[in-house]
Write an enzyme that holds these catalytic residues in place. Structure first.
Site, PDB file in Angstrom:
ATOM      1  N   LYS A  97       0.858  -1.195   0.000  1.00 15.20           N
ATOM      2  CA  LYS A  97       0.000   0.000   0.000  1.00 15.20           C
ATOM      3  C   LYS A  97       0.890   1.240   0.000  1.00 15.20           C
ATOM      4  O   LYS A  97       1.813   1.361   0.829  1.00 15.20           O
ATOM      5  CB  LYS A  97      -0.891  -0.022   1.235  1.00 15.20           C
ATOM      6  CG  LYS A  97      -2.205   0.707   1.109  1.00 15.20           C
ATOM      7  CD  LYS A  97      -3.018   0.439   2.371  1.00 15.20           C
ATOM      8  CE  LYS A  97      -4.394   1.019   2.306  1.00 15.20           C
ATOM      9  NZ  LYS A  97      -5.053   0.938   3.631  1.00 15.20           N
TER      10      LYS A  97
HETATM   11  O1  G3P Z   1      -7.923   1.820   5.551  1.00 13.74           O
HETATM   12  C1  G3P Z   1      -8.244   3.024   4.942  1.00 13.74           C
HETATM   13  C2  G3P Z   1      -9.583   3.584   5.306  1.00 13.74           C
HETATM   14  O2  G3P Z   1     -10.575   2.615   5.118  1.00 13.74           O
HETATM   15  C3  G3P Z   1      -9.662   4.299   6.610  1.00 13.74           C
HETATM   16  O3  G3P Z   1     -10.965   4.643   6.969  1.00 13.74           O
HETATM   17  O4  G3P Z   1     -12.576   5.394   8.698  1.00 13.74           O
HETATM   18  O5  G3P Z   1     -10.130   5.937   8.977  1.00 13.74           O
HETATM   19  O6  G3P Z   1     -11.500   7.073   7.240  1.00 13.74           O
HETATM   20  P1  G3P Z   1     -11.308   5.823   8.028  1.00 13.74           P
END
Ligand code: G3P
Length: 229
Positions: A97
């Site tokens: 990633k």
């Molecule tokens: O892993 C990346 C993403 O899904 C993170 O989500 O909820 O931290 O915006 P969030």
């Protein structure tokens, strides 16, 4: 009936993949046991929350699912290259990633030529999505919840990306990230997104429906009456 303002993808591809967005191995094992889990995405925040050895976590997850995103923490090309090449050696199921920066694009281009799979994270616009795909990303991750948080339209971005993808021959899979509730997963599927990554608490809500519980209770009660006769 839900009014749906985005143009729904008219073609269809393979069944949308469901990933779990977590660095917790027990959560992956629990959901994988349902037989519906295709992969896992991790990020440095999720890994820090669990406080476990990163490599150990990734390796355990790779034994449970066939696609595990492991994020580089370097921000320059050389650093990303070094970390990504190391991660890719850990297990064949690792996807490196990489953040959506110009250094990240250079790294994605390099990894693509080496046959190392990549997931470009922190995508917030169609132009970023296209650049990442052109650099050779295996997956791109537009963050919809974080756009909604700033009063922008996260699912609208997915609709625009899928519209572009339907006009051009991008091989890159679109992974809907930063999902916050079950409706996000349904909308992502309707738009033809290839993957949705889902937090554990949201994934746990997906199989539930009140009418299923009520219906099952009634079946059991009626069956008990028969067996008592
Ligand atoms: O892993 C990346 C993403 O899904 C993170 O989500 O909820 O931290 O915006 P969030």
């Amino acid at each position: 009936m839900t009014l749906f303002s985005y143009k729904v993808n008219e073609g269809y591809s393979a069944c949308m993949k469901l990933f779990l967005d977590t660095a917790n191995v027990d959560q992956v094992a629990e959901i994988a046991a349902w037989g519906t889990l295709d992969g896992v995405t991790t990020n440095p925040s999720l890994v820090a929350k669990e406080g476990k050895d990163f490599k150990d976590v990734i390796l355990k997850m790779c034994e449970l699912v066939s696609c595990v995103s492991a994020q580089v923490t370097a921000t320059d090309f050389e650093g990303m290259k070094k970390q990504g090449e190391e991660y890719a050696k850990w297990h064949k199921n690792v996807v490196v990633k990489v953040p959506m920066t110009t250094e990240g694009l250079k790294a994605v281009s390099y990894f693509s030529k080496k046959g190392i799979k990549t997931n470009v994270t922190l995508v917030f616009s169609v132009s970023q999505a296209m650049l990442a795909a052109k650099a050779g990303a295996t997956i791109i991750s537009p963050f919809i919840g974080r756009l909604d948080d700033i009063a922008e339209d996260g699912m609208g971005l997915i609709a625009e990306i899928m519209a572009v993808w339907s006009q051009h021959n991008f091989a890159t899979e679109v992974l809907v990230a930063s999902t916050r509730h079950p409706r996000h997963i349904v909308d992502a599927a309707m738009l033809g997104a290839h993957i949705a990554t889902i937090p554990y608490d949201v994934f746990k809500k997906l199989p539930n429906h009140n009418l299923t519980d009520i219906g099952l209770k009634k079946f059991q009660e009626d069956w008990e009456k028969v067996s008592k006769k």
